[in-house]
Motif scaffolding. Structure first.
Motif, short mmCIF file in Angstrom:
data_model
loop_
_atom_site.label_atom_id
_atom_site.label_comp_id
_atom_site.label_asym_id
_atom_site.label_seq_id
_atom_site.Cartn_x
_atom_site.Cartn_y
_atom_site.Cartn_z
N GLY A 1 10.37 53.63 18.57
CA GLY A 1 10.82 53.01 17.32
C GLY A 1 10.01 53.33 16.08
N LEU A 2 8.99 54.17 16.21
CA LEU A 2 8.11 54.40 15.06
C LEU A 2 8.48 55.65 14.25
CD1 LEU A 2 4.56 53.38 16.35
CD2 LEU A 2 6.23 52.06 15.06
N TYR A 3 9.76 56.02 14.28
CA TYR A 3 10.16 57.23 13.56
C TYR A 3 9.79 57.17 12.09
CZ TYR A 3 14.04 54.55 11.62
OH TYR A 3 14.78 53.64 10.94
N TRP A 4 10.01 56.00 11.49
CA TRP A 4 9.83 55.89 10.05
C TRP A 4 8.36 55.91 9.67
CZ3 TRP A 4 8.41 52.50 5.96
CH2 TRP A 4 9.04 52.78 4.73
N GLU A 5 7.56 55.19 10.45
CA GLU A 5 6.13 55.13 10.20
C GLU A 5 5.49 56.51 10.36
OE1 GLU A 5 7.91 53.01 11.78
OE2 GLU A 5 7.45 51.01 11.00
N ASP A 6 5.89 57.23 11.41
CA ASP A 6 5.36 58.57 11.65
C ASP A 6 5.63 59.47 10.46
OD1 ASP A 6 4.22 58.16 14.04
OD2 ASP A 6 5.60 59.39 15.22
N ALA A 7 6.85 59.36 9.94
CA ALA A 7 7.25 60.24 8.85
C ALA A 7 6.58 59.85 7.54
CB ALA A 7 8.77 60.21 8.70
N MET A 8 6.54 58.55 7.25
CA MET A 8 6.09 58.12 5.93
C MET A 8 4.58 58.11 5.80
SD MET A 8 8.77 57.76 4.24
CE MET A 8 8.21 56.99 2.72
N PHE A 9 3.90 57.69 6.84
CA PHE A 9 2.46 57.51 6.70
C PHE A 9 1.66 58.56 7.45
CE2 PHE A 9 4.49 53.23 6.71
CZ PHE A 9 4.59 53.14 5.34
N GLY A 10 2.35 59.48 8.09
CA GLY A 10 1.65 60.54 8.78
C GLY A 10 1.07 60.05 10.09
N LYS B 1 12.36 63.51 2.42
CA LYS B 1 11.58 64.23 1.40
C LYS B 1 10.14 64.39 1.85
CE LYS B 1 14.16 63.52 -2.81
NZ LYS B 1 14.78 62.18 -2.71
N LYS B 2 9.60 63.33 2.39
CA LYS B 2 8.22 63.36 2.86
C LYS B 2 8.04 64.43 3.95
CE LYS B 2 4.54 60.65 2.28
NZ LYS B 2 4.15 59.83 1.15
N LEU B 3 8.96 64.43 4.90
CA LEU B 3 8.88 65.39 6.01
C LEU B 3 9.04 66.81 5.50
CD1 LEU B 3 10.99 63.49 8.68
CD2 LEU B 3 8.53 63.94 8.77
N GLU B 4 9.97 66.97 4.57
CA GLU B 4 10.25 68.28 4.00
C GLU B 4 9.01 68.84 3.30
OE1 GLU B 4 13.30 70.27 2.87
OE2 GLU B 4 11.61 71.50 2.16
N GLU B 5 8.35 67.97 2.48
CA GLU B 5 7.14 68.40 1.77
C GLU B 5 6.04 68.78 2.74
OE1 GLU B 5 6.08 65.12 -0.73
OE2 GLU B 5 7.92 65.43 -1.93
N LYS B 6 5.88 67.98 3.77
CA LYS B 6 4.76 68.19 4.66
C LYS B 6 4.98 69.34 5.63
CE LYS B 6 1.70 64.91 6.55
NZ LYS B 6 1.64 63.57 7.13
N PHE B 7 6.16 69.40 6.22
CA PHE B 7 6.34 70.36 7.32
C PHE B 7 7.22 71.56 6.96
CE2 PHE B 7 5.47 66.26 9.43
CZ PHE B 7 4.28 66.61 10.04
N ARG B 8 8.01 71.43 5.92
CA ARG B 8 8.89 72.52 5.49
C ARG B 8 9.59 73.18 6.67
NH1 ARG B 8 6.57 76.01 0.69
NH2 ARG B 8 8.80 76.29 0.50
N CYS B 9 10.20 72.38 7.49
CA CYS B 9 10.94 72.93 8.62
C CYS B 9 12.31 72.27 8.66
CB CYS B 9 10.17 72.70 9.93
SG CYS B 9 10.14 71.00 10.44
N PRO B 10 13.26 72.84 9.40
CA PRO B 10 14.58 72.22 9.47
C PRO B 10 14.52 70.79 10.01
CG PRO B 10 14.64 74.43 10.39
CD PRO B 10 13.20 74.10 10.14
N ILE B 11 15.34 69.92 9.46
CA ILE B 11 15.43 68.53 9.91
C ILE B 11 16.84 68.27 10.43
CG2 ILE B 11 15.41 66.10 9.16
CD1 ILE B 11 13.39 66.92 7.01
N ILE B 12 16.92 67.70 11.62
CA ILE B 12 18.22 67.29 12.17
C ILE B 12 18.25 65.77 12.18
CG2 ILE B 12 19.76 67.37 14.17
CD1 ILE B 12 18.35 69.99 14.96
N GLN B 13 19.26 65.19 11.57
CA GLN B 13 19.35 63.73 11.43
C GLN B 13 20.67 63.25 12.02
OE1 GLN B 13 17.45 61.02 9.73
NE2 GLN B 13 19.05 59.97 10.90
N ASN B 14 20.60 62.25 12.92
CA ASN B 14 21.85 61.63 13.39
C ASN B 14 22.53 60.92 12.22
OD1 ASN B 14 21.30 62.29 16.03
ND2 ASN B 14 20.80 60.20 16.67
N ASN B 15 23.85 60.98 12.16
CA ASN B 15 24.54 60.01 11.31
C ASN B 15 24.63 58.71 12.11
OD1 ASN B 15 26.49 60.70 13.15
ND2 ASN B 15 28.01 61.35 11.66
N PHE B 16 25.39 57.74 11.64
CA PHE B 16 25.47 56.47 12.37
C PHE B 16 26.77 56.36 13.14
CE2 PHE B 16 22.63 55.52 8.80
CZ PHE B 16 21.51 55.14 9.52
#
Lengths: 590, 77
Positions: A70-79, A129-144
């Motif tokens: 469940g920590l997807y958001w924390e991992d992404a936002m706060f590193g 945006k945070k992930l893009e800036e930091k890792f500059r790699c493709p992102i795959i996101q589930n829709n709902f």
């Protein structure tokens, strides 16, 4: 492997995943290795296990990072140090409707709901945006996906206070972001859930007991969908659809029934499904899939069938038509040779299970969907994701024309006295530039697709290509080739890294459709010019052998480079002193 | 009972990826080498699939031994 063919053998995939993994790892030798970070809003263990074997089946060996539950958001936002050190090539964000933190309340005003919608979107938008800036790699996101209940019944989908309505609007915001951002891909679990059956997909026991976003048996489908996006990004899509004719493109046997007797077209009941399948195939062609025929027929009968006035597919839609009595695996091999592509990029559709089986055993690298009769061709083909579209380049859209021009050029070749005259008659012109933003997509595609004329077989993502272009330590070149028949588009890519006063060539490849056109000479001239401008002393090249790039083994030698070293694997290192380089002659003007 | 034991043994061998597993009615599921909660989920899903039975949360929490598992399947079929 059979269990990965649609419909998936989920029982086998779930139960025997460990032995499947072992077996796949024993099989193939040349893996594409990638690091994948899975950031989950729910339990991801089974998702990762299934994704791992689905990717192995596509020839991709992945290493995984999983966020804590469940920590997807924390991992992404706060590193997270572990994630930073991992350095993902792809990030997959596995969230579903249960990760939405605020829903409309029944007393909310329209504005209040709008506010909630914006907040929920921002939560994700800022993370991307945070992930893009930091890792500059493709992102795959589930829709709902939709919840498996509707508090407001039928009203739930259209009233702004309904959850179904809220989710559908949130999804739209995701799609707008996807439209605007390359390297951002939606994994459509909304479709997957519907296709699977929403009630079963969302069976609450899997959430309550294990915090899985969907039922266990649906996870292989979920993972298969993500794997399709990933293999498409890394150039492992299929490219060619080879079709049988009798009882595949039309009902009946043309040799027996004659052109009047076969069934195809919108006006007769038995002809309709064939007509629809022809339309589907034609639409695949429009998005860049190349079509061919492999049929047991006399050539003349086959062409007669394709001239049927109610058919959609015509002779000119196919880059090759093999209608004869040779075994089909033989014909498919010949098509591959004509077009200089591998049979591993083929999908073969035939109604006859015996023919399917022959090709499956003789050409195990080709895909042979388990179709039964015309009624399920589209369903099976579509669910298999062979041609998953992650980019739609202008080159894709004009592909059949290019292949045909190539075939035409090949027939012209026969009538010339010598090859040099023929090359001159093509009136070729090259446009050489750096990795301009508008070409990045195509360049990436080439690095992932080219196998034969490819010195290092370095596979790159769009972000990696952009990084090279932006770095002052790189010399980047790509070339477009135009001849009197067609604009071949961007067909060759070269990049070298400057270290001290030397340039090390990291990437040198060319599309097979322009082999033997003397384009490589022009590229080498340009590279040496750039190296001289930057006052470099040496240019160093390396040849890394693979199963497919034998043709360029002697490339640097032919270009006048001096051999420095070679190892037991056949890897060779070469160098050229910049001021001793002899300008190469070429039939291509710049 | 014997038939079910055979089917269950096969499921356990697959999921644990260990052909050496043998089961008795007294075998405690959690004490099988390599057990973890994820394996448990796979096991229960496989059992439900194989025997066409469904468990609620409370039932799954209660099951401790292979014997209890077989009894519960028989009770539901």
């Amino acid at each position: 492997m059979e269990c990965f063919a649609y419909p998936l053998d989920t029982k086998m995939l779930l139960r025997k995943k460990k032995s499947i993994k072992k077996e796949l790892l024993n099989n193939e030798k040349q893996w594409i290795c990638k690091k994948i970070a899975v950031l989950g809003g729910s339990t991801t263990n089974e998702v990762v296990d299934q994704l791992e074997i689905a990717l192995l089946n596509h020839g991709i060996k992945a290493e995984f990072y999983q966020s804590e539950y469940g920590l997807y958001w924390e991992d992404a936002m706060f590193g997270n140090e572990q994630l930073d050190a991992f350095g993902p090539d792809i990030i997959y964000i596995h969230t579903n409707w249960r990760n939405i933190t605020a829903f409309p309340e029944i007393h909310d005003t329209e504005d209040e709901v709008m506010q909630k919608l914006q907040e929920q979107y921002e939560r994700f938008g800022s993370m991307w945006k945070k992930l893009e800036e930091k890792f500059r790699c493709p992102i795959i996101q589930n829709n709902f996906d939709r919840p498996n209940y509707r508090l407001l019944g039928n009203r739930d989908i259209w009233d702004y206070r309904g959850r179904s309505n809220f989710i559908s609007r949130l999804n739209q915001k995701f799609y707008q972001y996807a439209q605007k951002n390359k390297s951002f891909y939606i994994n459509d679990i909304d479709y997957l859930a519907q296709d699977y059956g929403l009630s079963e997909w969302g069976a609450v026991i899997y959430w309550n007991m294990y915090k899985y976003a969907c039922c266990l048996n649906a996870i292989p489908y979920l993972a298969g969908s993500v794997a399709n996006i990933i293999k498409s990004i890394f150039g492992k899509n299929k490219k060619l659809l080879a079709l049988d004719l009798d009882n595949t493109l039309w009902g009946g046997v043309i040799g027996d029934d004659g052109p009047e007797g076969i069934k195809v077209g919108p006006d007769m009941i038995e002809g309709q499904p064939y007509y629809e399948f022809q339309q589907y195939s034609k639409n695949l062609q429009k998005i860049g899939v190349v079509l061919a025929v492999a049929s047991k027929n006399d050539q003349e009968n086959a062409l007669e069938g394709l001239r049927h006035p109610d058919g959609v597919l015509k002779e000119e839609d196919f880059v090759s038509i093999k209608a004869n009595w040779e075994p089909k695996n033989q014909n498919l091999k010949e098509i591959a040779e004509e077009l200089s592509v591998g049979t591993d990029s083929f999908v073969f559709v035939d109604d006859n299970p015996v023919e399917q089986d022959i090709v499956r055993t003789q050409l195990p690298e080709a895909a042979v969907p388990k179709v039964e009769s015309v009624e399920n061709f589209i369903e099976v083909l579509d669910h298999s994701g062979y041609f998953e579209v992650t980019s739609l380049s202008t080159e894709d859209l004009g592909k059949t024309a290019q292949y045909q021009a190539r075939a035409k050029a090949q027939s012209l070749q026969a009538s010339f006295e010598n090859y040099e005259d023929y090359l001159l008659s093509l009136e070729m012109k090259a446009e050489i530039t750096g990795f301009e933003p508008m070409y990045v997509q195509r360049i990436t595609q080439l690095t992932n697709k080219s196998n034969q004329f490819n010195l290092t077989t370095l596979r790159c993502s769009e972000d990696e290509i952009t990084k090279m272009q932006e770095s002052p330590n790189y010399i980047c070149l790509c070339g477009r080739l135009i001849d009197k028949f067609s604009d071949n588009g961007i067909v060759t890519v070269v990049a070298g890294e400057i270290q001290g006063d030397e340039l090390n060539i990291k990437l040198w490849l060319m599309s097979c459709r322009v082999l033997k056109r003397e384009l490589e000479e022009v590229m080498m001239n340009e590279l040496m010019k750039k190296a001289a401008e930057q006052k470099l002393s040496y240019v160093n090249g390396v040849y890394i052998p693979t199963a497919k790039n034998h043709m360029v083994e002697k490339f640097y030698g032919d270009m006048g480079f001096e051999l420095c070293s070679s190892d037991e694997n056949g890897e060779t290192h070469w160098k050229m002193k910049v001021d001793e380089y002899q300008h190469k002659k070429s039939a291509v003007s710049v | 009972m014997d038939e079910k034991m055979k089917q269950l043994t096969e499921i356990f061998q697959d999921v644990f990826d260990n052909e050496g597993i043998t089961l008795t009615a007294d075998t405690k599921i959690k004490e099988i080498k390599g057990w973890d909660s994820f394996i448990h989920i796979s096991l229960m899903a496989a059992v439900q699939d194989e025997f066409g039975v469904a468990y609620n949360i409370e039932e799954i929490m209660k099951l401790k031994t292979v014997g209890e598992l077989i009894a519960s399947i028989e009770g539901k079929q």
